[in-house]
Design a protein around this motif. Structure first.
Motif, PDB file in Angstrom:
ATOM      1  N   UNK A 265       7.395  -1.984  -6.240  1.00  0.00           N
ATOM      2  CA  UNK A 265       8.576  -2.829  -6.102  1.00  0.00           C
ATOM      3  C   UNK A 265       8.171  -4.135  -5.435  1.00  0.00           C
ATOM      4  N   UNK A 266       8.419  -5.257  -6.122  1.00  0.00           N
ATOM      5  CA  UNK A 266       8.084  -6.583  -5.573  1.00  0.00           C
ATOM      6  C   UNK A 266       6.633  -6.649  -5.117  1.00  0.00           C
ATOM      7  N   UNK A 267       5.744  -6.096  -5.929  1.00  0.00           N
ATOM      8  CA  UNK A 267       4.314  -6.185  -5.646  1.00  0.00           C
ATOM      9  C   UNK A 267       3.801  -5.224  -4.604  1.00  0.00           C
ATOM     10  N   UNK A 268       4.619  -4.257  -4.195  1.00  0.00           N
ATOM     11  CA  UNK A 268       4.218  -3.301  -3.151  1.00  0.00           C
ATOM     12  C   UNK A 268       4.460  -1.883  -3.651  1.00  0.00           C
ATOM     13  N   UNK A 269       3.544  -0.971  -3.344  1.00  0.00           N
ATOM     14  CA  UNK A 269       3.760   0.438  -3.660  1.00  0.00           C
ATOM     15  C   UNK A 269       4.781   0.994  -2.685  1.00  0.00           C
ATOM     16  N   UNK A 270       5.876   1.511  -3.235  1.00  0.00           N
ATOM     17  CA  UNK A 270       6.990   1.976  -2.391  1.00  0.00           C
ATOM     18  C   UNK A 270       7.297   3.452  -2.586  1.00  0.00           C
ATOM     19  N   UNK A 271       6.469   4.152  -3.334  1.00  0.00           N
ATOM     20  CA  UNK A 271       6.705   5.569  -3.525  1.00  0.00           C
ATOM     21  C   UNK A 271       6.007   6.086  -4.763  1.00  0.00           C
ATOM     22  N   UNK A 272       6.421   7.281  -5.185  1.00  0.00           N
ATOM     23  CA  UNK A 272       5.818   7.922  -6.354  1.00  0.00           C
ATOM     24  C   UNK A 272       6.926   8.511  -7.219  1.00  0.00           C
ATOM     25  N   UNK A 273       6.563   8.726  -8.475  1.00  0.00           N
ATOM     26  CA  UNK A 273       7.417   9.475  -9.385  1.00  0.00           C
ATOM     27  C   UNK A 273       6.727  10.801  -9.636  1.00  0.00           C
ATOM     28  N   UNK A 274       7.417  11.879  -9.308  1.00  0.00           N
ATOM     29  CA  UNK A 274       6.827  13.218  -9.338  1.00  0.00           C
ATOM     30  C   UNK A 274       7.825  14.181  -9.966  1.00  0.00           C
ATOM     31  N   UNK A 275       7.488  14.707 -11.153  1.00  0.00           N
ATOM     32  CA  UNK A 275       8.410  15.601 -11.838  1.00  0.00           C
ATOM     33  C   UNK A 275       9.725  14.943 -12.170  1.00  0.00           C
ATOM     34  N   UNK A 492      -5.881  -0.562   0.011  1.00  0.00           N
ATOM     35  CA  UNK A 492      -6.239  -1.148  -1.276  1.00  0.00           C
ATOM     36  C   UNK A 492      -5.700  -2.576  -1.385  1.00  0.00           C
ATOM     37  N   UNK A 493      -6.066  -3.299  -2.464  1.00  0.00           N
ATOM     38  CA  UNK A 493      -5.511  -4.644  -2.672  1.00  0.00           C
ATOM     39  C   UNK A 493      -3.999  -4.649  -2.904  1.00  0.00           C
ATOM     40  N   UNK A 494      -3.409  -3.483  -3.157  1.00  0.00           N
ATOM     41  CA  UNK A 494      -1.970  -3.403  -3.393  1.00  0.00           C
ATOM     42  C   UNK A 494      -1.290  -2.992  -2.083  1.00  0.00           C
ATOM     43  N   UNK A 495      -0.435  -3.818  -1.530  1.00  0.00           N
ATOM     44  CA  UNK A 495       0.237  -3.464  -0.265  1.00  0.00           C
ATOM     45  C   UNK A 495       0.951  -2.111  -0.365  1.00  0.00           C
ATOM     46  N   UNK A 496       0.841  -1.355   0.719  1.00  0.00           N
ATOM     47  CA  UNK A 496       1.500  -0.054   0.772  1.00  0.00           C
ATOM     48  C   UNK A 496       0.696   1.091   0.195  1.00  0.00           C
ATOM     49  N   UNK A 497      -0.445   0.801  -0.436  1.00  0.00           N
ATOM     50  CA  UNK A 497      -1.247   1.841  -1.086  1.00  0.00           C
ATOM     51  C   UNK A 497      -2.582   2.000  -0.375  1.00  0.00           C
ATOM     52  N   UNK A 498      -2.883   3.250  -0.026  1.00  0.00           N
ATOM     53  CA  UNK A 498      -4.138   3.587   0.647  1.00  0.00           C
ATOM     54  C   UNK A 498      -4.900   4.587  -0.214  1.00  0.00           C
ATOM     55  N   UNK A 499      -6.217   4.421  -0.258  1.00  0.00           N
ATOM     56  CA  UNK A 499      -7.070   5.266  -1.091  1.00  0.00           C
ATOM     57  C   UNK A 499      -7.939   6.132  -0.189  1.00  0.00           C
ATOM     58  N   UNK A 500      -7.863   7.458  -0.361  1.00  0.00           N
ATOM     59  CA  UNK A 500      -8.663   8.392   0.427  1.00  0.00           C
ATOM     60  C   UNK A 500      -9.310   9.388  -0.530  1.00  0.00           C
ATOM     61  N   UNK A 501     -10.137  10.280   0.013  1.00  0.00           N
ATOM     62  CA  UNK A 501     -10.776  11.311  -0.798  1.00  0.00           C
ATOM     63  C   UNK A 501     -12.268  11.100  -0.922  1.00  0.00           C
TER      64      UNK A 501
END
Length: 539
Positions: A265-275, A492-501
């Protein structure tokens, strides 16, 4: 109504478990989503052969966890919820060569060094360990901290103060050196090479990959210092302790819930779609996935991802495949060297010589003629895993192609992939290699079960092409460049999104390092900004 939480964690391997728990401990509301039917990723214990035999299906040994920041933060709580470790205090690992020579590493470095033929090598070995321990805080901070951060610069400055320029350059040179070359340069004999170079396989490397020269003393010092702890009653109890703690912290845990896409949303990760359900994240989504999945599948094409990052994600490399073999035995093997009966974990290898060849064969698409065999005997330190008087072998094979183009020995038909016949043929080769050192093994085998590279890939989407380490760990895809040169931070380069693992720094293994790093950065950042965690979701 859509669910709204402070953070959503995607994936419940060790890093997802650690991140969700540390955030929840700090008061965050968290949803933990797992597409499989259970938590844990490559952490499981099952009766895969016969009733009463508890086999750690995938990972088993926890020196990285007990020596890391996640354990420092969560260990007390996990033990309160039932986590117990078993460990050895004598010989904890070693190597058996094809000609029957046995080299064992004792928890005491001086006892280990006594087996070296040359006095100068004994001194060099203890000096190698001592030098690392003198600089463990600085080097450990570089290897396990956020690479592109002021904290890393402080660790480098501390190393420079202690080691001066020449000493720091020597550490850098080790980081650019292979394990084989490091041992040739430091030791006159081959004992250190034979004993420790096979351990580089557990870091996703081969004897000839750059970086092995730095990791070899790190691995040796870690095993001397922390041994080879296993979870009492099986690794599943590690996951159970997390499950109970997550429940206590009111984390919304959902299994059987694959994430279809990330919501932007507006260039920021604000959640997920799951099922089909939208789960909103006020502050962060942490995804324990591969870069291939993150930038190629989960993020919509309209997300503000630099073109170079998407291109790098398309070209991300995966490493060799692996196999797990579990063997139920009527009684412990009769090893030629009786000391092996009490060693929890050792390798069958000639060091760089045979392991280097096996890695080259696997990377050429061939089944190795003489694979390096990782032999685990958890029952030695945790007898509860087998019936009284019985034994079991946990065998790991880390030098395999996912889709074999042929057999280096010219005996096995690989045309149909990992068929039952191919699996049985390769298992026969591996068990014959073990039986060279325990001749009574065939008569004691009651049952065996193999987890092939194809099985690994089917169980865990992060094990692309059967690679359990989330991607090649060669130097150009590690440290400052893991997972991608253009996106190497956990933010990550996308605000609100973090990459782990495992695909992210500090790489694969059971340390929980990336989950811990990301969670602590989020916690510190929120505290610095004085933001109310339960404030309105970003618009």
């Amino acid at each position: 109504m859509a669910r709204t939480v402070d953070a959503v964690v995607v994936g419940s391997g060790v890093n997802g478990l650690v991140a969700a728990t540390e955030l929840a401990k700090d008061g965050w509301s968290v949803a933990l989503l797992e597409q499989g039917d259970r938590l844990g990723g490559f952490i499981a214990t099952e009766e895969r052969t016969l009733p009463g035999y508890l086999h750690d299906t995938y990972s088993s040994w926890h020196p990285l966890f007990v020596s890391g920041g996640a354990y420092a933060a969560l260990g007390e709580d996990l033990h309160r919820h039932g986590l117990e470790y078993r460990n050895g205090d004598g010989f904890v690992t070693g190597t058996v060569t094809d000609d029957g020579r046995v080299l064992l590493a004792h928890r005491d470095p001086a006892t280990t060094a006594q087996a070296f033929a040359h006095a100068e090598d004994r001194a060099a070995y203890l000096a190698m360990l001592g030098r690392f321990l003198d600089n463990a805080d600085a080097i450990g901070g570089v290897l396990s901290g956020e690479p592109r951060s002021p904290r890393t610069l402080r660790h480098i400055a501390a190393l420079l103060r202690r080691e001066r320029l020449a000493g720091t350059e020597a550490w850098l040179r080790s980081a650019l050196t292979s394990g084989r070359s490091y041992c040739r340069g430091v030791f006159r004999g081959d004992e250190a090479d034979v004993m420790w170079v096979p351990w580089l396989l557990h870091a996703g490397l081969s004897p000839d990959h750059a970086g092995g020269g730095l990791l070899l003393p790190v691995l040796a010092a870690s095993l001397h210092g922390f041994g080879v702890p296993v979870v009492a009653g099986g690794a599943r109890n590690f996951v159970r302790a997390f499950e109970t703690l997550l429940g206590e912290l009111h984390v919304d845990v959902r299994t059987g819930h694959p994430v279809e896409r990330l919501q932007v949303t507006d260039g920021r990760v604000t959640g997920v779609v799951c099922g089909g359900e939208h789960i909103h994240a006020r502050h962060a989504v942490l995804a324990s996935v591969t870069p291939t999945a993150l930038y190629g599948e989960l993020l919509p094409q309209g997300a503000p991802v630099p073109a170079a990052v998407r291109d790098q994600a398309r070209r991300y490399r995966y490493g060799r495949a692996a196999m797990q073999l579990h063997v139920a035995l009527a009684a412990p093997p009769g090893w030629h060297d009786e000391r092996l009966a009490g060693v929890p974990l050792f390798h069958l290898s000639d060091g760089s010589a045979s392991t280097g060849i096996a890695c080259a064969e696997a990377e050429a698409g061939l089944l190795p003629r003489r694979p390096t065999v990782v032999v685990g005997q958890q029952h030695v330190i945790d007898p509860s895993r087998v019936p009284e008087g019985a034994a079991a072998l946990w065998i790991q094979l880390q030098e395999l192609p996912f889709a074999a183009a042929g057999d280096a020995a010219g005996r096995l038909d690989t045309d149909g992939g990992w068929t039952k016949a191919l699996t049985e043929g390769y298992v026969e080769r591996v068990l014959a290699r073990v039986a060279r050192h325990a001749p009574d093994l065939p008569g004691k085998v009651l049952a065996w079960d193999a987890v092939t590279p194809a099985d690994l890939a089917a169980h865990n989407p992060n094990a692309v092409a059967g690679d359990p380490y989330g991607g090649s760990a060669e130097l150009d895809q590690s440290l400052l460049w893991r997972p991608l040169p253009g996106a190497s931070r956990h933010a990550t380069p996308v605000p609100g999104l973090w990459h782990i693992g495992a695909s992210t720094h500090p790489g694969p293994g059971l340390g929980g390092g990336s989950g811990h790093l990301a969670a602590q950065q989020l916690i510190r950042g929120t505290r610095r900004r004085g933001r109310r965690r339960n404030g309105p979701a970003p618009r």
